[in-house]
Write a protein that holds these residues in place. Structure first.
Motif, PDB file in Angstrom:
ATOM      1  N   GLY A  27     -21.048  -5.609   1.883  1.00 19.73           N
ATOM      2  CA  GLY A  27     -20.791  -6.280   0.612  1.00 19.73           C
ATOM      3  C   GLY A  27     -19.498  -5.818  -0.028  1.00 19.73           C
ATOM      4  N   ALA A  28     -19.220  -4.494   0.051  1.00 20.37           N
ATOM      5  CA  ALA A  28     -17.986  -3.957  -0.533  1.00 20.37           C
ATOM      6  C   ALA A  28     -16.767  -4.482   0.207  1.00 20.37           C
ATOM      7  CB  ALA A  28     -18.017  -2.432  -0.501  1.00 20.37           C
ATOM      8  N   ILE A  29     -16.863  -4.560   1.536  1.00 17.98           N
ATOM      9  CA  ILE A  29     -15.740  -5.072   2.326  1.00 17.98           C
ATOM     10  C   ILE A  29     -15.453  -6.528   1.978  1.00 17.98           C
ATOM     11  CG2 ILE A  29     -15.026  -5.693   4.670  1.00 17.98           C
ATOM     12  CD1 ILE A  29     -16.452  -3.219   5.670  1.00 17.98           C
ATOM     13  N   GLY A  30     -16.497  -7.283   1.696  1.00 17.14           N
ATOM     14  CA  GLY A  30     -16.340  -8.710   1.428  1.00 17.14           C
ATOM     15  C   GLY A  30     -15.994  -9.062   0.002  1.00 17.14           C
ATOM     16  N   LEU A  31     -15.858  -8.060  -0.880  1.00 17.73           N
ATOM     17  CA  LEU A  31     -15.546  -8.353  -2.274  1.00 17.73           C
ATOM     18  C   LEU A  31     -14.188  -9.040  -2.400  1.00 17.73           C
ATOM     19  CD1 LEU A  31     -16.741  -5.117  -4.154  1.00 17.73           C
ATOM     20  CD2 LEU A  31     -17.717  -7.403  -4.303  1.00 17.73           C
ATOM     21  N   GLY A  32     -14.162 -10.118  -3.127  1.00 14.79           N
ATOM     22  CA  GLY A  32     -12.915 -10.825  -3.372  1.00 14.79           C
ATOM     23  C   GLY A  32     -12.468 -11.736  -2.253  1.00 14.79           C
ATOM     24  N   ARG A  33     -13.225 -11.813  -1.170  1.00 17.90           N
ATOM     25  CA  ARG A  33     -12.852 -12.684  -0.066  1.00 17.90           C
ATOM     26  C   ARG A  33     -13.647 -13.990  -0.156  1.00 17.90           C
ATOM     27  NH1 ARG A  33     -12.660  -8.429   5.014  1.00 17.90           N
ATOM     28  NH2 ARG A  33     -11.320  -6.889   4.009  1.00 17.90           N
TER      29      ARG A  33
ATOM     30  N   ASP B  79     -10.594 -14.922   6.338  1.00 15.28           N
ATOM     31  CA  ASP B  79     -10.833 -14.175   5.095  1.00 15.28           C
ATOM     32  C   ASP B  79      -9.542 -13.712   4.428  1.00 15.28           C
ATOM     33  OD1 ASP B  79     -10.017 -12.191   6.780  1.00 15.28           O
ATOM     34  OD2 ASP B  79     -11.884 -11.046   6.741  1.00 15.28           O
ATOM     35  N   LEU B  80      -8.381 -13.868   5.116  1.00 12.81           N
ATOM     36  CA  LEU B  80      -7.090 -13.452   4.564  1.00 12.81           C
ATOM     37  C   LEU B  80      -7.112 -12.001   4.109  1.00 12.81           C
ATOM     38  CD1 LEU B  80      -6.174 -16.631   2.453  1.00 12.81           C
ATOM     39  CD2 LEU B  80      -5.522 -16.103   4.803  1.00 12.81           C
ATOM     40  N   SER B  81      -7.830 -11.175   4.852  1.00 13.61           N
ATOM     41  CA  SER B  81      -7.927  -9.758   4.502  1.00 13.61           C
ATOM     42  C   SER B  81      -6.679  -9.020   4.944  1.00 13.61           C
ATOM     43  CB  SER B  81      -9.149  -9.140   5.176  1.00 13.61           C
ATOM     44  OG  SER B  81      -9.009  -9.166   6.595  1.00 13.61           O
ATOM     45  N   MET B  82      -6.509  -7.806   4.448  1.00 17.35           N
ATOM     46  CA  MET B  82      -5.371  -6.987   4.828  1.00 17.35           C
ATOM     47  C   MET B  82      -5.423  -6.674   6.323  1.00 17.35           C
ATOM     48  SD  MET B  82      -4.292  -3.265   3.332  1.00 17.35           S
ATOM     49  CE  MET B  82      -3.113  -2.225   4.198  1.00 17.35           C
ATOM     50  N   GLY B  83      -6.605  -6.379   6.838  1.00 17.79           N
ATOM     51  CA  GLY B  83      -6.748  -6.072   8.258  1.00 17.79           C
ATOM     52  C   GLY B  83      -6.334  -7.247   9.127  1.00 17.79           C
TER      53      GLY B  83
ATOM     54  N   CYS C 204      -4.184  -9.659   8.351  1.00 22.77           N
ATOM     55  CA  CYS C 204      -2.727  -9.829   8.274  1.00 22.77           C
ATOM     56  C   CYS C 204      -2.002  -8.753   9.076  1.00 22.77           C
ATOM     57  CB  CYS C 204      -2.268  -9.786   6.817  1.00 22.77           C
ATOM     58  SG  CYS C 204      -2.872 -11.148   5.794  1.00 22.77           S
ATOM     59  N   VAL C 205      -2.428  -7.493   8.925  1.00 25.09           N
ATOM     60  CA  VAL C 205      -1.773  -6.392   9.636  1.00 25.09           C
ATOM     61  C   VAL C 205      -1.921  -6.569  11.141  1.00 25.09           C
ATOM     62  CG1 VAL C 205      -1.888  -3.910  10.089  1.00 25.09           C
ATOM     63  CG2 VAL C 205      -1.957  -4.740   7.739  1.00 25.09           C
ATOM     64  N   ASN C 206      -3.106  -6.982  11.576  1.00 17.89           N
ATOM     65  CA  ASN C 206      -3.324  -7.180  13.008  1.00 17.89           C
ATOM     66  C   ASN C 206      -2.414  -8.289  13.554  1.00 17.89           C
ATOM     67  OD1 ASN C 206      -5.155  -6.510  15.388  1.00 17.89           O
ATOM     68  ND2 ASN C 206      -5.352  -8.722  15.290  1.00 17.89           N
ATOM     69  N   CYS C 207      -2.220  -9.338  12.756  1.00 19.05           N
ATOM     70  CA  CYS C 207      -1.322 -10.419  13.163  1.00 19.05           C
ATOM     71  C   CYS C 207       0.106  -9.903  13.288  1.00 19.05           C
ATOM     72  CB  CYS C 207      -1.394 -11.563  12.150  1.00 19.05           C
ATOM     73  SG  CYS C 207      -0.404 -13.012  12.597  1.00 19.05           S
ATOM     74  N   HIS C 208       0.531  -9.062  12.347  1.00 20.50           N
ATOM     75  CA  HIS C 208       1.881  -8.494  12.404  1.00 20.50           C
ATOM     76  C   HIS C 208       2.045  -7.572  13.609  1.00 20.50           C
ATOM     77  CE1 HIS C 208       3.296  -9.147   7.970  1.00 20.50           C
ATOM     78  NE2 HIS C 208       2.840 -10.253   8.531  1.00 20.50           N
ATOM     79  N   ARG C 209       0.987  -6.889  13.985  1.00 22.23           N
ATOM     80  CA  ARG C 209       1.084  -5.979  15.121  1.00 22.23           C
ATOM     81  C   ARG C 209       1.224  -6.724  16.452  1.00 22.23           C
ATOM     82  NH1 ARG C 209      -3.856  -1.947  13.271  1.00 22.23           N
ATOM     83  NH2 ARG C 209      -2.620  -0.565  11.927  1.00 22.23           N
ATOM     84  N   GLU C 210       0.652  -7.911  16.528  1.00 31.15           N
ATOM     85  CA  GLU C 210       0.563  -8.586  17.818  1.00 31.15           C
ATOM     86  C   GLU C 210       1.452  -9.825  17.936  1.00 31.15           C
ATOM     87  OE1 GLU C 210      -3.538  -9.418  18.159  1.00 31.15           O
ATOM     88  OE2 GLU C 210      -4.133  -7.328  18.445  1.00 31.15           O
ATOM     89  N   THR C 211       1.909 -10.379  16.819  1.00 31.91           N
ATOM     90  CA  THR C 211       2.719 -11.590  16.879  1.00 31.91           C
ATOM     91  C   THR C 211       4.139 -11.267  17.299  1.00 31.91           C
ATOM     92  OG1 THR C 211       1.392 -12.623  15.138  1.00 31.91           O
ATOM     93  CG2 THR C 211       3.572 -13.558  15.562  1.00 31.91           C
ATOM     94  N   LYS C 212       4.620 -11.971  18.304  1.00 35.28           N
ATOM     95  CA  LYS C 212       5.976 -11.758  18.800  1.00 35.28           C
ATOM     96  C   LYS C 212       6.974 -12.597  18.000  1.00 35.28           C
ATOM     97  CE  LYS C 212       4.339 -10.789  23.467  1.00 35.28           C
ATOM     98  NZ  LYS C 212       4.349 -11.223  24.887  1.00 35.28           N
ATOM     99  N   VAL C 213       8.066 -11.948  17.613  1.00 32.31           N
ATOM    100  CA  VAL C 213       9.104 -12.629  16.837  1.00 32.31           C
ATOM    101  C   VAL C 213       9.908 -13.550  17.743  1.00 32.31           C
ATOM    102  CG1 VAL C 213      11.184 -12.268  15.471  1.00 32.31           C
ATOM    103  CG2 VAL C 213       9.247 -10.707  15.231  1.00 32.31           C
ATOM    104  N   GLN C 214      10.209 -14.753  17.259  1.00 34.51           N
ATOM    105  CA  GLN C 214      11.025 -15.697  18.013  1.00 34.51           C
ATOM    106  C   GLN C 214      12.498 -15.456  17.684  1.00 34.51           C
ATOM    107  OE1 GLN C 214       9.715 -19.752  17.731  1.00 34.51           O
ATOM    108  NE2 GLN C 214       7.575 -19.184  17.552  1.00 34.51           N
TER     109      GLN C 214
END
Length: 409
Positions: free
Chosen positions: A204-210, A353-357, A359-369
């Protein structure tokens, strides 16, 4: 008594094992795959439904998911053809995924694919009934409770039989302690309550605000499936700010009327809300006219316009900075990556859920064009490393995409 208690706990774990595994698979899929893949539709990458049929060799499939470049180096025909079919777009590497995590994601994909196959036609009210019948969680919970009660009764019977046996043998017996005063029972109950309560408290705490899957009813039923899907209207026609500014912006009434001055009737396929009720498309167009003050018979505006009070769906905390233009224009990120397959949605809902995790995971794995992208021309070192082969790709993390001040300042 210890054996019985352990058996009950083991049975409980087994009963809920499938549900927990499915939840883990869904979370892993959203974190690792959803930015490029969907279950039943092609996105940046191919759809994943039926992946085990296309690649029956589990060892090969797992190796591809972890390191596709290594599999391509072996000359495997299927994956080489797939790589060429998708314009030689390299998939992200996931070397840290375990066999269990990959299996959980594939289980989730198979489950979702089966749901889509069994999905009834729009308006079929039996869908909710079928979904309820297929969910056995409640049944498992009731069975577990019944078995727990049976165990308590059997323990009391065992205690009474032992007392009778002791009396027959002349062994002095003592009045058994009621279960609600037994310290072992109380301690066991406290531990179970602590574990279960702690789990749901954390979730429940993790899901607050999502607001994942949030789908409000709008003043006008605007179908993205009709506009972006059937009629192939580009997202940027209505949401031009996504390419040039921080916010994607809600289109003005003038944007709507550019088309609906001439289109005053809906003649497409039937529209349905999520609850199965049919939507009259022509009436929804008339609602637009009532807001704009347009008279379709006189072909002119006869009343003062009033704003449409659209209900906002996607929202980030005030302390988070997000710029649409940086992602859409510089990063070349497809709208579907964050918003899901909007071209297939009736009323739009929040896809992730647009959570920080997330977004960060997307930044870690997405390759820049880097190719033909002036925004990244200043990163001379990375361009040189790519040319001399010391790097095969550059992720958003490589250029500082996971630094705190990028999103929080």
């Amino acid at each position: 008594m210890k054996k019985i208690i352990l058996s009950v706990l083991l049975l409980t774990v087994v009963c809920f094992d499938k549900q927990v595994l499915a939840q883990d698979g869904k979370a892993l899929f959203q974190q690792n795959c959803a930015s490029c893949h969907a279950v039943g539709k092609d996105l940046t990458g191919p759809k994943l439904a039926g992946i085990e049929e296309r690649v029956p060799d589990k060892k090969l499939l797992y190796a591809w998911i972890r390191n596709n470049q290594a599999v391509l180096a072996t000359g495997n025909k299927y994956f080489t053809d797939l790589y060429n079919q998708w314009n030689k777009t390299a998939m992200n590497l996931f070397p840290n995924l375990t066999d269990e995590e990959i299996a959980a994601m594939i289980t989730y994909v198979n489950t979702e694919a089966a749901k889509a196959t069994a999905k009834p036609a729009p308006g079929d009210t039996s869908a909710a009934t079928q979904a309820q019948q297929s969910d056995n969680s409640l049944l498992f919970g009731i069975l577990t409770l019944i078995l727990a009660i049976i165990v308590l009764v059997l323990m009391q019977v065992n205690s009474n039989l032992k007392r009778l046996s002791d009396e027959k043998d002349g062994i002095p017996s003592y009045e058994p302690v009621p279960f609600y005063r037994n310290k072992a029972y109380i301690a066991l109950f406290a531990v179970i309550l602590f574990i279960v309560g702690g789990y749901y408290t954390i979730q429940g705490a993790i899901g607050l605000g999502r607001s994942k899957d949030y789908q409000p009813e709008q003043p006008i039923y605007y179908s993205h499936k009709v506009h972006a899907g059937t009629n192939q209207i580009n997202c940027l026609y209505c949401h031009g700010g996504a390419q040039e500014g921080k916010h994607a912006n809600i289109p003005s009434l003038n944007t709507c009327m550019n088309c609906h001055m001439a289109i005053n009737e809906y003649a497409g396929e039937k529209l349905y809300r999520e609850d199965g009720t049919e939507v009259n498309g022509t009436e929804e167009i008339q609602k637009l006219y009532s807001y704009t003050g347009w008279d379709p018979d006189q072909k002119k505006y006869v009343n003062e316009p009033k704003p449409i009070e659209w209900v906002k769906i996607h929202n980030l905390p005030d302390h988070v900075y997000f710029n649409h233009a940086q992602h859409v224009n510089a990063g070349k990120v497809a709208c579907q990556t964050c918003h899901g397959e909007v071209q297939e949605m009736g009323e739009v809902y929040q896809f992730t859920d647009l959570s920080m995790g997330w977004c960060v995971n997307c930044h870690r794995e997405t390759k820049v064009q880097f190719t033909d992208n002036k925004f990244y021309s200043i990163y001379e070192k990375f361009h040189n490393d790519l040319k001399n082969g010391s790097m095969d790709s550059v992720t958003v993390e490589s250029i500082g995409g996971t630094e705190c001040q990028k999103c929080h300042y």
